[in-house]
Scaffold this motif. Sequence first.
Motif, PDB file in Angstrom:
ATOM      1  N   ASN A  13       0.807  -1.211   0.000  1.00  0.00           N
ATOM      2  CA  ASN A  13       0.000   0.000   0.000  1.00  0.00           C
ATOM      3  C   ASN A  13       0.844   1.267   0.000  1.00  0.00           C
ATOM      4  OD1 ASN A  13      -2.734  -0.979  -0.115  1.00  0.00           O
ATOM      5  ND2 ASN A  13      -2.283  -1.918   1.852  1.00  0.00           N
ATOM      6  N   LEU A  14       1.947   1.257   0.720  1.00  0.00           N
ATOM      7  CA  LEU A  14       2.844   2.411   0.710  1.00  0.00           C
ATOM      8  C   LEU A  14       3.439   2.596  -0.684  1.00  0.00           C
ATOM      9  CD1 LEU A  14       4.177   4.714   2.274  1.00  0.00           C
ATOM     10  CD2 LEU A  14       5.983   3.105   2.928  1.00  0.00           C
ATOM     11  N   SER A  15       3.857   1.505  -1.293  1.00  0.00           N
ATOM     12  CA  SER A  15       4.420   1.572  -2.637  1.00  0.00           C
ATOM     13  C   SER A  15       3.406   2.108  -3.645  1.00  0.00           C
ATOM     14  CB  SER A  15       4.913   0.188  -3.072  1.00  0.00           C
ATOM     15  OG  SER A  15       5.378   0.223  -4.397  1.00  0.00           O
ATOM     16  N   ALA A  16       2.192   1.598  -3.596  1.00  0.00           N
ATOM     17  CA  ALA A  16       1.155   2.054  -4.528  1.00  0.00           C
ATOM     18  C   ALA A  16       0.868   3.540  -4.348  1.00  0.00           C
ATOM     19  CB  ALA A  16      -0.121   1.235  -4.333  1.00  0.00           C
ATOM     20  N   SER A  17       0.842   3.997  -3.107  1.00  0.00           N
ATOM     21  CA  SER A  17       0.579   5.409  -2.837  1.00  0.00           C
ATOM     22  C   SER A  17       1.694   6.296  -3.355  1.00  0.00           C
ATOM     23  CB  SER A  17       0.398   5.645  -1.338  1.00  0.00           C
ATOM     24  OG  SER A  17      -0.753   5.005  -0.867  1.00  0.00           O
ATOM     25  N   VAL A  18       2.932   5.878  -3.122  1.00  0.00           N
ATOM     26  CA  VAL A  18       4.077   6.660  -3.571  1.00  0.00           C
ATOM     27  C   VAL A  18       4.136   6.673  -5.099  1.00  0.00           C
ATOM     28  CG1 VAL A  18       6.614   6.744  -3.593  1.00  0.00           C
ATOM     29  CG2 VAL A  18       5.395   6.351  -1.446  1.00  0.00           C
ATOM     30  N   ILE A  24       5.440  10.878   0.716  1.00  0.00           N
ATOM     31  CA  ILE A  24       5.511   9.772   1.671  1.00  0.00           C
ATOM     32  C   ILE A  24       4.687  10.070   2.916  1.00  0.00           C
ATOM     33  CG2 ILE A  24       7.053   8.502   3.214  1.00  0.00           C
ATOM     34  CD1 ILE A  24       9.098   8.507   0.993  1.00  0.00           C
ATOM     35  N   SER A  25       4.755  11.285   3.420  1.00  0.00           N
ATOM     36  CA  SER A  25       3.982  11.609   4.629  1.00  0.00           C
ATOM     37  C   SER A  25       2.480  11.476   4.358  1.00  0.00           C
ATOM     38  CB  SER A  25       4.321  13.006   5.134  1.00  0.00           C
ATOM     39  OG  SER A  25       4.058  13.973   4.137  1.00  0.00           O
ATOM     40  N   ASP A  26       2.033  11.909   3.175  1.00  0.00           N
ATOM     41  CA  ASP A  26       0.613  11.768   2.829  1.00  0.00           C
ATOM     42  C   ASP A  26       0.241  10.298   2.646  1.00  0.00           C
ATOM     43  OD1 ASP A  26       0.300  14.524   2.877  1.00  0.00           O
ATOM     44  OD2 ASP A  26       0.639  14.739   0.718  1.00  0.00           O
ATOM     45  N   SER A  27       1.145   9.522   2.069  1.00  0.00           N
ATOM     46  CA  SER A  27       0.900   8.087   1.895  1.00  0.00           C
ATOM     47  C   SER A  27       0.754   7.399   3.245  1.00  0.00           C
ATOM     48  CB  SER A  27       2.046   7.447   1.113  1.00  0.00           C
ATOM     49  OG  SER A  27       2.127   7.972  -0.189  1.00  0.00           O
ATOM     50  N   LEU A  82      13.014   4.177  -3.822  1.00  0.00           N
ATOM     51  CA  LEU A  82      12.260   3.717  -2.664  1.00  0.00           C
ATOM     52  C   LEU A  82      10.989   2.982  -3.034  1.00  0.00           C
ATOM     53  CD1 LEU A  82      12.217   3.677   0.385  1.00  0.00           C
ATOM     54  CD2 LEU A  82      11.071   5.867   0.344  1.00  0.00           C
ATOM     55  N   ASP A  83      10.339   3.384  -4.123  1.00  0.00           N
ATOM     56  CA  ASP A  83       9.063   2.738  -4.461  1.00  0.00           C
ATOM     57  C   ASP A  83       9.254   1.301  -4.867  1.00  0.00           C
ATOM     58  OD1 ASP A  83      10.352   3.456  -6.821  1.00  0.00           O
ATOM     59  OD2 ASP A  83       8.506   3.919  -7.874  1.00  0.00           O
TER      60      ASP A  83
END
Length: 83
Positions: A13-18, A24-27, A82-83
Amino acid sequence: MISDEELVYFCRNLSASVQSGLAISDSLETLSQGGDSTAKAAIASAEQIVDGRTLHESLASQGRFPPVFVSLVRAGEQSGKLD
């Protein structure tokens, strides 16, 4: 420590958001709304990132993420992939 299943969910989920273009903070803030056991760690990490800490520092400070995961995040930050 979070479970392997929770870690996989968090990473995906973090990867998809980024990748979608969110900061990153919004993700992390988005992940914190999930209501799972990583929610508190996600919002606390987001707050620390806004205050100037790196992602790996903020995740490490939560005490919930495996050290090898934190090291992988640090490597991703340093490489710019990072993604």
